[in-house]
Motif scaffolding. Structure first.
Motif, short mmCIF file in Angstrom:
data_model
loop_
_atom_site.label_atom_id
_atom_site.label_comp_id
_atom_site.label_asym_id
_atom_site.label_seq_id
_atom_site.Cartn_x
_atom_site.Cartn_y
_atom_site.Cartn_z
N LEU A 48 0.82 -1.15 0.04
CA LEU A 48 0.25 -0.01 -0.10
C LEU A 48 0.90 1.20 -0.02
O LEU A 48 0.81 2.27 -0.79
CB LEU A 48 -0.89 0.18 1.12
CG LEU A 48 -2.32 -0.42 0.93
CD1 LEU A 48 -3.19 -0.34 2.14
CD2 LEU A 48 -2.97 0.27 -0.38
N PRO A 49 1.83 1.69 0.88
CA PRO A 49 2.66 2.47 0.89
C PRO A 49 3.35 2.85 -0.55
O PRO A 49 3.53 3.92 -0.98
CB PRO A 49 3.72 2.41 1.90
CG PRO A 49 2.93 1.55 2.94
CD PRO A 49 2.18 0.67 2.21
N ASN A 50 3.83 1.65 -0.91
CA ASN A 50 4.59 1.85 -2.34
C ASN A 50 3.50 2.28 -3.32
O ASN A 50 3.80 3.10 -4.42
CB ASN A 50 5.13 0.49 -2.72
CG ASN A 50 6.33 0.14 -2.02
OD1 ASN A 50 7.02 0.68 -1.30
ND2 ASN A 50 6.65 -1.39 -1.96
N TYR A 51 2.15 1.80 -3.41
CA TYR A 51 1.51 2.34 -4.38
C TYR A 51 0.92 3.51 -4.24
O TYR A 51 0.87 4.22 -5.25
CB TYR A 51 0.26 1.17 -4.29
CG TYR A 51 -0.82 1.66 -5.06
CD1 TYR A 51 -1.05 1.39 -6.51
CD2 TYR A 51 -2.15 1.86 -4.62
CE1 TYR A 51 -1.88 1.80 -7.18
CE2 TYR A 51 -3.40 1.90 -5.47
CZ TYR A 51 -3.18 1.98 -6.94
OH TYR A 51 -4.27 2.39 -7.57
N PHE A 52 0.89 4.11 -2.99
CA PHE A 52 0.56 5.48 -2.87
C PHE A 52 1.96 6.45 -3.11
O PHE A 52 1.38 7.79 -3.41
CB PHE A 52 0.12 5.77 -1.60
CG PHE A 52 -1.34 5.25 -1.01
CD1 PHE A 52 -2.27 4.87 -2.07
CD2 PHE A 52 -1.47 4.66 0.44
CE1 PHE A 52 -3.41 4.28 -1.77
CE2 PHE A 52 -2.60 3.99 0.55
CZ PHE A 52 -3.61 4.02 -0.41
#
Length: 244
Positions: A48-52
């Motif tokens: 999720l952090p990588n995607y955001f």
């Protein structure tokens, strides 16, 4: 080619500008999302952090966990994943369904700026009516941040229109403060240019300087004449003494 990450960051930029979202992003996760992540082998905390493209905090609630517990062994993996996240206090003494609990935590205005991660269609439809709630889902084994709902875009457009109206009102207020001309038109303030010196004052200064120079010259000439007369007088006296 626009990648999924770029689309997600554009959508996040919309929520940042329109609703004040900031990092770290707060993501509420339900049991359906945990189950889908398990099947698609998606590590929620890492991906999720990588995607955001920014920091994210993952949350769930006790009501969600208890609902997974009631669903039995088929959702045991999802329950174990859910336990790894922080729990938001939902203050529900009697456990509610995950849908009702998460809707209550988000509220009518989403003042705490939650993002919702779910596969539940009923929950998605309910949240889409609340302006300013980004929805994350899993589609074809990939994380997807859905486009802003109609409620979110409508409220964002309304706020932008209000800002434009206020700026126009401020401009009109400033125009009313400007002094009107004889024909009623607004007079623009003149810029003061550097003025040239007054020729009469320059002439007076030059005349005074000439007079001062003339007076100094006359005084010098008088001293020279007096000195010459004294020298002539001394010479005459010396000649008369020799004659005697």
């Amino acid at each position: 080619k626009v990648t999924r990450g770029k689309r997600a960051r554009r959508t996040l930029a919309f929520f940042q500008q329109a609703f004040g979202f900031r990092q770290p992003y707060q993501v509420l996760v339900d049991g359906t999302f945990c189950q889908a992540a398990l099947k698609c082998k998606i590590h929620i905390k890492e991906q999720l952090p990588n995607y955001f493209g920014g920091e994210a905090q993952i949350f769930s609630t006790r009501c969600v966990l208890q609902e997974l517990d009631k669903l039995g062994d088929d959702f045991l993996g999802a329950k174990l994943i859910c336990k790894r996240f922080q729990f938001r206090k939902c203050h529900h003494r009697d456990p509610l369904s995950a849908v009702d609990c998460l809707l209550d935590v988000i509220g009518q205005k989403n003042n705490l700026h939650f993002l919702l991660a779910t596969q539940d269609r009923t929950l998605k439809e309910a949240v889409a009516k609340i302006p300013g709630v980004p929805i994350i889902t899993i589609y074809h084994h990939a994380l997807i941040l859905e486009k802003p709902s109609e409620a979110s875009t409508a409220l964002a457009d309304q706020r932008n229109a209000t800002k434009l109206a206020l700026s126009e009102r401020d401009r009109q207020s400033l125009d009313r403060l400007k002094p009107p001309s004889a024909d009623g038109a607004i007079v623009k303030p003149r810029r003061h240019k550097a003025r040239e010196p007054n020729p009469l004052s320059v002439k007076k200064k030059a005349t005074a300087m000439k007079k001062a120079a003339g007076a100094a010259g006359a005084a010098g000439a008088g001293q020279k004449k007096k000195k010459k007369q004294e020298e002539e007088g001394e010479g005459a006296a010396a000649m008369s003494a020799e004659d005697d």
